[in-house]
Design an enzyme around this catalytic site. Structure first.
Site, PDB file in Angstrom:
ATOM      1  N   LEU A 138       0.903  -1.140  -0.084  1.00 51.29           N
ATOM      2  CA  LEU A 138       0.032   0.192  -0.017  1.00 51.29           C
ATOM      3  C   LEU A 138       0.781   1.164  -0.116  1.00 51.29           C
ATOM      4  O   LEU A 138       0.541   2.275  -0.737  1.00 51.29           O
ATOM      5  CB  LEU A 138      -1.088   0.083   1.130  1.00 51.29           C
ATOM      6  N   TYR A 141       2.893   1.695  -3.387  1.00 50.89           N
ATOM      7  CA  TYR A 141       1.953   1.971  -4.665  1.00 50.89           C
ATOM      8  C   TYR A 141       1.229   2.987  -4.509  1.00 50.89           C
ATOM      9  O   TYR A 141       0.947   3.693  -5.676  1.00 50.89           O
ATOM     10  CB  TYR A 141       0.882   0.697  -4.423  1.00 50.89           C
ATOM     11  N   HIS A 142       0.830   3.412  -3.361  1.00 46.59           N
ATOM     12  CA  HIS A 142       0.021   4.644  -3.168  1.00 46.59           C
ATOM     13  C   HIS A 142       0.708   6.016  -3.623  1.00 46.59           C
ATOM     14  O   HIS A 142       0.532   6.923  -4.282  1.00 46.59           O
ATOM     15  CB  HIS A 142      -0.423   4.861  -1.662  1.00 46.59           C
ATOM     16  N   HIS A 143       2.252   5.909  -3.095  1.00 51.43           N
ATOM     17  CA  HIS A 143       3.083   6.771  -3.671  1.00 51.43           C
ATOM     18  C   HIS A 143       3.011   7.096  -5.084  1.00 51.43           C
ATOM     19  O   HIS A 143       3.171   8.419  -5.756  1.00 51.43           O
ATOM     20  CB  HIS A 143       4.494   6.561  -2.891  1.00 51.43           C
ATOM     21  N   VAL A 146      -0.245   8.122  -6.970  1.00 50.93           N
ATOM     22  CA  VAL A 146      -0.767   9.459  -6.828  1.00 50.93           C
ATOM     23  C   VAL A 146       0.091  10.518  -7.285  1.00 50.93           C
ATOM     24  O   VAL A 146      -0.369  11.517  -8.025  1.00 50.93           O
ATOM     25  CB  VAL A 146      -0.525   9.863  -5.124  1.00 50.93           C
TER      26      VAL A 146
END
Length: 266
Positions: A138, A141-143, A146
């Site tokens: 998470l 992947y989120h970094h 975004v």
């Protein structure tokens, strides 16, 4: 000017949004390069750290988190005030569809600062790698996503951007403040960490709602500038975040709580 309008600072007034948007239109694909370098640094860093003792880095982490907390708090106040003004004077549809967030007073600077900040925020992971902490899917992947989506969307000044950015500023203001306090050695209630994750989950739900509104108004032929491809990518991104944050919440707080309770009863 509305009585609710925020007073502009000189640096906000002088900011050239046309030049910023033009630069992003010409350079947004560099976000893929940053993402590739980020992934390489993660892999290389973890390989190197296998042979080394972990770094403490408490003071640098406090400074890093405080800097991002201050930036996010100020950004949340400025964009939140602007969005509240639009909501109360012009209504929900205008707050979602109007592109003034990208070129209006106050918000134009903070919109650009937001998308640019997604590159240095990749530095969060450096502390995890050097301190040999657990790096979950998470997180990275989120970094990456975004960063890619923010740069991709800013160049087109898509509808909904004001909501997306303001929500993120608000969540990060709380999140980085929490990280700074933890890094400084303060004991923070576990419930506060749960609250942060719940606000992140709520943010993902709101992101999906905004995408639905933009698509609906576009289909009705109303002025809500976006394109289907952007809405699809954004919706997939928010849905994936929703699933991953819900999974994290369950594993970090529900499962661990039950496990700790079981151990205490033995």
């Amino acid at each position: 000017m509305s009585v609710l309008a925020l007073q502009e600072y000189e640096f906000e007034r002088q900011f050239n949004e046309d030049e910023a948007i033009r630069w992003m239109q010409e350079n947004w694909k560099k976000s893929f390069l940053f993402s590739a370098l980020y992934a390489a640094c993660i892999l290389g860093g973890r390989h190197v750290m296998k042979q080394r003792e972990k770094f403490e880095l408490r003071k640098p982490l406090v400074l890093w988190s405080l800097t991002l907390a201050a930036f996010s708090i100020f950004g949340a106040i400025r964009t939140g005030g602007y969005m509240m003004n639009i909501l109360m004077t012009k209504g929900l549809k205008q707050s979602v569809c109007d592109q003034s967030f990208y070129n209006g007073p106050v918000s134009k600077f903070w919109a650009y600062a937001f998308v640019l900040s997604k590159a240095p925020e990749l530095g969060d992971t450096l502390f995890i790698v050097l301190r040999k902490q657990k790096l979950i899917f998470l997180h990275w992947y989120h970094h990456i996503t975004v960063l890619l989506y923010s740069w991709y969307s800013y160049k087109d000044m898509v509808a909904g951007g004001g909501w997306f950015m303001t929500m993120n500023y608000l969540v990060h203001a709380v999140m980085y403040s929490y990280y700074a306090l933890r890094a400084a050695g303060f004991k923070i209630s576990r419930k506060f960490a749960m609250f942060i994750t719940l606000t992140q989950i709520t943010q993902m739900v709101m992101g999906c709602v905004v995408n639905y509104l933009v698509y609906s108004w576009m289909q009705q032929g109303q002025e809500c500038p976006s394109h289907v491809q952007n809405i699809v990518w954004s919706s997939l991104m928010y849905l994936s975040y929703f699933v991953l944050f819900c999974q994290f919440f369950f594993e970090a707080y529900i499962t661990k709580t039950k496990s700790n309770a079981a151990k205490k009863s033995q």
